[in-house]
Motif scaffolding. Sequence first.
Motif, PDB file in Angstrom:
ATOM      1  N   ILE A   1      -3.728   0.611  -3.301  1.00  0.00           N
ATOM      2  CA  ILE A   1      -3.333  -0.788  -3.217  1.00  0.00           C
ATOM      3  C   ILE A   1      -2.680  -1.211  -4.533  1.00  0.00           C
ATOM      4  O   ILE A   1      -3.295  -1.092  -5.602  1.00  0.00           O
TER       5      ILE A   1
ATOM      6  N   VAL B   1       0.842  -1.196   0.000  1.00  0.00           N
ATOM      7  CA  VAL B   1       0.000   0.000   0.000  1.00  0.00           C
ATOM      8  C   VAL B   1       0.874   1.242   0.000  1.00  0.00           C
ATOM      9  O   VAL B   1       1.905   1.295   0.682  1.00  0.00           O
TER      10      VAL B   1
ATOM     11  N   ALA C   1      -5.617   4.992   0.767  1.00  0.00           N
ATOM     12  CA  ALA C   1      -4.768   3.815   0.583  1.00  0.00           C
ATOM     13  C   ALA C   1      -4.802   3.420  -0.885  1.00  0.00           C
ATOM     14  O   ALA C   1      -5.862   3.069  -1.418  1.00  0.00           O
TER      15      ALA C   1
END
Length: 364
Positions: free
Chosen positions: A346, A333, A344
């Motif tokens: 990913i 992340v 966040a």
Amino acid sequence: MKFRNLLLPAISVLLAGCATPMREAVKLEGKSDYSVTVLGDTHYDGPQYHLAPPLSENGKREQLRNLAQWKGKSQEVLAAAAAQSKDTAPFVIQLGDLTQGDCENYDLHAAMFQGAFDTLHKFFPGKKILSLRGNHDGRWKGISTDAVDKHFVPLLQKELGGVQMYGTNYAVRYGKDLYIFYDFKRSQVDFIRKMIESNADARHIIFLTHLPMFPCSGGNPGWIVPDYKELIPLLAKHNAVVLCAHTHFWGTFIYKCKEGTLSQLIVNSMGNNWFPGTAIKDRYNSYAQWKRNINKKYFAAPNYKWSVDNLKFFKDSDFIHYETKYSNPSGFVKLEVSDSKVIAHIFTDTTGKPVKSFILKGNK
């Protein structure tokens, strides 16, 4: 001589356990807008850290998994994370189970911790490695004494400039934001409360834990952080962000109670799941659906009663958002932090583009 060899490590652990918790957060200069790399479980391992094969079938499976992934795939995950590492924050966060554990003696366990830190420093030169206790980090093979105090804590102290620590409960004030690292084996609610109170002007509170705050694991459904009944309202009052690992899959959650809102992200960095290009798919999209799919053996087995009882605290309606993911590729992340948001991003491949971005705090 044998008695002395046993006594000295025991005394070291006892003294560490009686140490005074940190009095204040470690202060690091920081920019207003920044990003930081976050890693989940890594289970660093190697044949040089074990004298004999595991005795249990589960232990054998785990060791085969770890030794296979650390021949290449785990390094590929770290290399992909490093390639994206244009972070302005001077540290990398690792969310526990840094190592596999299961060593037969202190020297092997010490070498395993050192090897893990050296490996991360190789991929992230010049960055501080800020980690915390996972259930595997203190797991021993045939030895009951926990090696975290003796070997893990000193390495963290070195990263933080030699500050005194009590287990791996510690806090870092980076610029405007407060990062709280939580040791589930030594849950210190008073310490966490003190850190929040003494940093009342903090812009964002980011709570880092190995075990999840909210039930979601399939392996042991109610295994969540101790003192969650106190921690949830305390953190929700400040609309904190929770980052965790442990489950080896991705998950995003938003929980609302009368005190406020609390978001949680599970990070998965296991090298055995490094299959770039694999889509992240929803497995369960509600708390009620997840509960319906819990293996019934947990409700029948007496040794899981404490875990299952934890589920009773949570109501379906309290989760504004609840998703666990399936076909779980490994990754990392990039946490993007600004005045208005904590996002966040990913990453699960080498394209340089996030497969998903999730707003943990800010305008949804």
